[in-house]
Every structure is written in structure tokens, then in C-alpha cells.
Scaffold this motif. Structure first.
Motif, PDB file in Angstrom:
ATOM      1  N   ASP A 220      45.452  38.383  57.767  1.00  0.00           N
ATOM      2  CA  ASP A 220      45.358  36.923  57.783  1.00  0.00           C
ATOM      3  C   ASP A 220      43.549  37.060  57.881  1.00  0.00           C
ATOM      4  O   ASP A 220      43.008  35.921  57.164  1.00  0.00           O
ATOM      5  CB  ASP A 220      45.569  36.088  59.003  1.00  0.00           C
ATOM      6  N   GLU A 223      43.221  36.465  53.542  1.00  0.00           N
ATOM      7  CA  GLU A 223      43.591  35.099  52.938  1.00  0.00           C
ATOM      8  C   GLU A 223      42.545  34.425  52.215  1.00  0.00           C
ATOM      9  O   GLU A 223      41.472  34.603  52.671  1.00  0.00           O
ATOM     10  CB  GLU A 223      44.304  34.509  54.007  1.00  0.00           C
ATOM     11  N   ASN A 224      42.966  33.741  51.228  1.00  0.00           N
ATOM     12  CA  ASN A 224      41.850  32.811  50.384  1.00  0.00           C
ATOM     13  C   ASN A 224      40.360  33.816  49.966  1.00  0.00           C
ATOM     14  O   ASN A 224      39.560  33.259  50.060  1.00  0.00           O
ATOM     15  CB  ASN A 224      41.372  31.508  51.073  1.00  0.00           C
ATOM     16  N   TRP A 225      40.733  35.085  49.618  1.00  0.00           N
ATOM     17  CA  TRP A 225      39.880  35.579  49.114  1.00  0.00           C
ATOM     18  C   TRP A 225      38.886  35.203  47.963  1.00  0.00           C
ATOM     19  O   TRP A 225      39.771  34.604  47.084  1.00  0.00           O
ATOM     20  CB  TRP A 225      40.131  37.184  48.834  1.00  0.00           C
ATOM     21  N   PRO A 226      37.796  34.994  47.752  1.00  0.00           N
ATOM     22  CA  PRO A 226      37.348  34.306  46.636  1.00  0.00           C
ATOM     23  C   PRO A 226      37.793  34.707  45.077  1.00  0.00           C
ATOM     24  O   PRO A 226      37.714  34.268  44.209  1.00  0.00           O
ATOM     25  CB  PRO A 226      35.727  34.617  46.815  1.00  0.00           C
ATOM     26  N   SER A 227      37.980  36.235  45.157  1.00  0.00           N
ATOM     27  CA  SER A 227      38.405  36.782  43.793  1.00  0.00           C
ATOM     28  C   SER A 227      39.933  36.222  43.565  1.00  0.00           C
ATOM     29  O   SER A 227      40.416  36.499  42.478  1.00  0.00           O
ATOM     30  CB  SER A 227      38.321  38.166  43.869  1.00  0.00           C
ATOM     31  N   GLY A 228      40.509  35.883  44.508  1.00  0.00           N
ATOM     32  CA  GLY A 228      42.017  35.401  44.592  1.00  0.00           C
ATOM     33  C   GLY A 228      42.856  36.693  44.465  1.00  0.00           C
ATOM     34  O   GLY A 228      44.293  36.521  44.366  1.00  0.00           O
ATOM     35  N   SER A 230      45.379  39.650  46.164  1.00  0.00           N
ATOM     36  CA  SER A 230      46.324  39.781  47.449  1.00  0.00           C
ATOM     37  C   SER A 230      45.695  40.602  48.334  1.00  0.00           C
ATOM     38  O   SER A 230      44.746  41.443  48.318  1.00  0.00           O
ATOM     39  CB  SER A 230      47.642  40.215  46.800  1.00  0.00           C
TER      40      SER A 230
END
Length: 264
Positions: A220, A223-228, A230
Motif C-alpha cells: 500500500d 499504490e498510485n505511483w507516479p510512473s503507473g 505495479s
């Protein structure tokens, strides 16, 4: 065979006092195991990246045999900050609900003073090598991030490490760069055994050991990493960055030796 690495999880039960260091506002807090911790908040300025750097940096140091306080995951309930009168702290607690990181509080410790305490050459070289690997800019005379506890030297605060992750797109290049800021390292003048430490540390920090450490990073936080990417892909970048730096450690080793001997 590497021993499995695990971190305990505790629940925060009491906010004791803030530690007003920069803008991050860590705090001393009590957990449900009865111990006091220095709590690092996911809702602070640098967000989860500072926690990731703290976790990886601390556990790499531990793998090398350096003294670091125990790390735990610290769960913060959403109701925890409702009675906090300070609006800044209340906001920090609100944005930090969930899994945070905490470091065992070393009660009675004192800040390392290089004038008073002189580590031996091997220990100094270990710490300088570690910080070159992690690109840790925060171990200077102004802010040593080391404590003396029970007459032993303990390392704290690795949150400023791994600054490549703030410019994620060129990590392959950054993995092979020298660490030029080593010139300001508080222990550099004493680090006369870097070559020996390099050989020993490379043998300890195998790709398998690095991946074990990186695998500790909670999903968690990724999640929502700027590069998208996984969570698995992000962990893979951290592992590749570190294994790449270790494989090319002669680059940062040479820079450190040049800085120490005045050729830099």
C-alpha cells in the motif's frame, strides 16, 4: 542461506510528543507492545518515499552488521488524531492513517559528537561505504544522524537516502554514478579501510539479500505511483538500483578515496 527478514507490526496507542526536525514532524509515540518509538509518518512532506528509504537503508545497514534500532510497521487508526489540539499535527495524523514506520526509541542516547567519539577505521569505513551505496546526503558534521547508546555507535534516520526515487525515470544512470556528496561525510577522514570494507560488503549484500530487504516494502506504500508501475515492478527497480550500485561499487569507492585524500 540468508535468514528470513521480518518486521513486527504494532498499533500506535499514544502520541507522546513531536520531534520538530525540519518539516517531517516525526514523533515519539507509544505502541500496544508497551515500547516507545520514533514514529515516521506516511503523511509527512516526503510521503512514503522517505519511509521506503528509511526501511531499506536501515535493513541494509543491519545486514552489514551495523547497529540500527529495531524497525516496526506502526498502524495508525483513523480515530487516533481527533482529540489532538494542534491543527498541524492533527492534519499529519489524518493523512497518515494506516501503515507507517517506527524506530525503537533509544532512551538515554546522546547525539554523536566527532570531537568526543572517534570510531575505529573499519567502522568509519563501513558507514561511509553504506552511505555511498545508499546515496545518503544526511550524515554530515552539521547533522550526523548517529547516536551513542550504551557506549556504542548507532545509526538513525536514513530517510534522505535513495534520492534517485525522486527522479524515477533515470535510475539506471544514477545507479552507476559516484556519490560526490561523500566529501561532506563526517566520518570520511577516518575511513581508511574502504577497500577492505568494499570486498566484505559486496559478499554480504548478494542480489538475494537485497531482494529480501526490498520485499519488505508494503504494497500500500506503492499504490498510485507516479510512473503507473505495479508494486512488483517498483520493488524490482529498487532491487536493480541497489544491485547495480553494488556491482559498480568501484566507482563510488574511487570517489570516496579521492575525496578523503584530497584529490577531489
Amino acid at each position: 542461506m540468508n535468514k528470513e527478514i521480518t518486521l513486527r507490526t504494532v498499533n500506535v496507542t499514544r502520541y507522546v510528543t513531536p520531534l520538530r526536525e525540519g518539516g517531517s514532524l516525526p514523533a515519539i509515540a507509544e505502541a500496544d507492545d508497551g515500547f516507545l518509538y520514533v514514529l515516521k509518518f506516511r503523511g509527512a512532506g516526503q510521503g512514503v518515499k522517505a519511509l521506503i528509504a528509511e526501511l531499506i537503508g536501515c535493513e541494509v545497514a543491519r545486514a552489514l552488521g551495523l547497529k540500527v534500532p529495531e524497525l516496526v510497521f506502526a498502524n495508525l487508526d483513523e480515530s487516533f488524531g481527533r482529540t489532538e489540539p494542534d491543527e498541524e499535527i492533527q492534519g499529519l495524523l489524518k493523512f497518515s492513517v494506516g501503515l507507517n514506520l517506527a524506530v525503537h526509541y533509544l532512551a538515554g542516547s546522546i547525539t554523536f559528537d566527532p570531537v568526543v567519539t572517534r570510531p575505529d577505521a573499519f567502522l568509519a569505513s563501513q558507514i561511509v561505504w553504506l552511505d555511498c551505496l545508499l546515496t545518503n546526503v544526511d550524515r554530515t558534521a552539521r547533522n550526523t544522524n548517529m547516536l551513542i547508546w550504551h557506549k556504542e555507535l548507532w545509526l538513525i534516520d536514513h530517510g534522505a537516502s535513495l534520492y534517485f526515487h525522486h527522479s524515477w525515470d533515470n535510475w539506471e544512470t544514477q545507479a552507476k554514478r559516484p556519490f560526490l556528496q561523500v566529501k561532506d561525510h563526517v566520518l570520511l577522514p577516518l575511513a581508511t579501510e574502504l577497500a577492505r570494507v568494499n570486498e566484505i560488503s559486496r559478499a554480504v549484500l548478494t542480489p538475494g539479500r537485497i531482494r529480501q530487504i526490498v520485499s519488505l516494502v508494503p504494497g500500500d506504500w506503492l499504490e498510485n505511483w507516479p510512473s503507473g508501475e505495479s508494486a512488483a515492478e517498483i520493488r524490482d527497480v529498487y532491487a536493480q538500483f541497489l544491485t547495480g550500485r553494488i556491482a559498480s561499487s568501484d566507482v563510488f569507492l574511487t570517489a570516496a578515496e579521492d575525496a578523503r585524500t584530497g584529490h577531489f
